[in-house]
Design a protein around this motif. Structure first.
Motif, PDB file in Angstrom:
ATOM      1  N   GLU A 201      -8.212  10.942   1.756  1.00 27.76           N
ATOM      2  CA  GLU A 201      -8.675   9.547   1.709  1.00 27.76           C
ATOM      3  C   GLU A 201      -8.622   8.997   0.287  1.00 27.76           C
ATOM      4  OE1 GLU A 201     -11.762   9.305   5.452  1.00 27.76           O
ATOM      5  OE2 GLU A 201     -12.334  10.490   3.722  1.00 27.76           O
ATOM      6  N   LEU A 202      -8.915   9.863  -0.682  1.00 27.08           N
ATOM      7  CA  LEU A 202      -8.795   9.452  -2.088  1.00 27.08           C
ATOM      8  C   LEU A 202      -7.339   9.125  -2.416  1.00 27.08           C
ATOM      9  CD1 LEU A 202     -10.951  11.933  -4.221  1.00 27.08           C
ATOM     10  CD2 LEU A 202     -11.256   9.473  -4.065  1.00 27.08           C
TER      11      LEU A 202
ATOM     12  N   GLN B 151      -6.448   5.725  -0.934  1.00 30.28           N
ATOM     13  CA  GLN B 151      -7.057   4.636  -1.714  1.00 30.28           C
ATOM     14  C   GLN B 151      -6.310   4.385  -3.013  1.00 30.28           C
ATOM     15  OE1 GLN B 151     -11.087   4.786  -2.887  1.00 30.28           O
ATOM     16  NE2 GLN B 151     -11.886   4.143  -0.905  1.00 30.28           N
ATOM     17  N   LEU B 152      -5.956   5.493  -3.673  1.00 33.74           N
ATOM     18  CA  LEU B 152      -5.265   5.370  -4.961  1.00 33.74           C
ATOM     19  C   LEU B 152      -3.910   4.686  -4.774  1.00 33.74           C
ATOM     20  CD1 LEU B 152      -5.561   6.203  -7.994  1.00 33.74           C
ATOM     21  CD2 LEU B 152      -4.312   8.281  -7.439  1.00 33.74           C
TER      22      LEU B 152
ATOM     23  N   LYS C 278      -4.389   0.905  -4.157  1.00 33.54           N
ATOM     24  CA  LYS C 278      -4.772   0.123  -5.335  1.00 33.54           C
ATOM     25  C   LYS C 278      -3.615  -0.100  -6.287  1.00 33.54           C
ATOM     26  CE  LYS C 278      -9.654   0.563  -5.508  1.00 33.54           C
ATOM     27  NZ  LYS C 278     -10.707   1.537  -5.747  1.00 33.54           N
ATOM     28  N   ASN C 279      -2.609   0.758  -6.216  1.00 35.00           N
ATOM     29  CA  ASN C 279      -1.481   0.644  -7.130  1.00 35.00           C
ATOM     30  C   ASN C 279      -0.208   0.575  -6.322  1.00 35.00           C
ATOM     31  OD1 ASN C 279      -2.901   1.307  -9.852  1.00 35.00           O
ATOM     32  ND2 ASN C 279      -3.663   2.719  -8.315  1.00 35.00           N
TER      33      ASN C 279
ATOM     34  N   TRP D 157       2.774   0.124  -6.914  1.00 33.84           N
ATOM     35  CA  TRP D 157       3.996   0.796  -7.354  1.00 33.84           C
ATOM     36  C   TRP D 157       3.957   2.301  -7.079  1.00 33.84           C
ATOM     37  CZ3 TRP D 157       3.371   4.439 -11.219  1.00 33.84           C
ATOM     38  CH2 TRP D 157       2.174   4.357 -11.948  1.00 33.84           C
ATOM     39  N   LEU D 158       2.805   2.804  -6.671  1.00 37.95           N
ATOM     40  CA  LEU D 158       2.666   4.229  -6.391  1.00 37.95           C
ATOM     41  C   LEU D 158       2.958   4.511  -4.923  1.00 37.95           C
ATOM     42  CD1 LEU D 158      -0.595   5.850  -7.793  1.00 37.95           C
ATOM     43  CD2 LEU D 158       1.736   6.260  -8.529  1.00 37.95           C
TER      44      LEU D 158
END
Lengths: 100, 95
Positions: free
Chosen positions: B5-6, B9-10, B13-14, B16-17
């Motif tokens: 889940e982390l 989320q990451l 939020k980004n 481009w990732l």
């Protein structure tokens, strides 16, 4: 305290993310910050963080309790509070005991 | 919240990732900490906390079933001390 005396910092973690992951230093730094902030926000809400192979971070409620000022001996009430507890996974505990 | 889940989320939020990138970053962060602890090093993350390895001495204990005395060898255990900022943020008053 134990160990070889060295200490790893957040900057060094970001450096490893940069070299091993192939990201620019700037991006790696930012990603580490964003990730840590995500974890902090989750814990702040009182939710658990479970990292398989590493451990769990959990917020625990401590209720009011009677205590004493160790210097004056005066009795006082220690207010209820929320504290963070880390429980390392068996994988991490075993890994730390391996090469000794 | 779990590691996956982390990771999600990451990545959200980004933009481009990719999810793969995000997974690699999360793994690299926790592997770096584990590897340092395996080498006996301390890990200090400002505002978050520090990880150290604590020695626990050898001791004798009893098998509660048989009552036999068992020797438990010395071992090391990971220890986390919450940093000031996180300690304060976690200890918010409940509504």
């Amino acid at each position: 305290m134990e160990g070889n005396g060295k200490s790893m910092t957040k900057a060094e973690i970001a450096e490893l993310v940069s070299t091993k992951g192939g990201y620019s230093k700037k991006d790696a730094n930012e990603m580490v910050e964003v990730l840590l902030e995500q974890i902090k926000k989750t814990l702040e809400r009182g939710d658990k963080i479970k990292i398989a192979g590493f451990g769990n971070f959990e917020v625990k409620k401590k209720s009011d309790r009677r205590g004493r000022n160790p210097q004056t001996g005066e009795e006082l009430t220690i207010q209820s509070r929320r504290v963070l507890a880390f429980k390392p996974s068996a994988v991490l505990k075993n890994a730390i005991n391996e090469n000794s | 919240m779990t590691k996956s889940e982390l990771v999600e989320q990451l990545a959200e939020k980004n933009t481009w990732l990719t999810r793969k990138d995000s997974e690699m970053i999360v793994n690299l962060v926790f592997d770096s900490i584990s590897d340092a602890l395996k080498r006996g090093e301390k890990v200090e993350i400002r505002g978050f906390g520090s990880f150290t390895v604590r020695e626990r001495g050898a001791r004798e204990a009893r098998n509660p079933k048989s009552g036999d005395v068992v020797k438990i060898p010395a071992k090391k255990t990971p220890f986390f001390k919450t940093g000031k900022e996180l300690r304060e943020r976690v200890n918010t008053k409940e509504e």
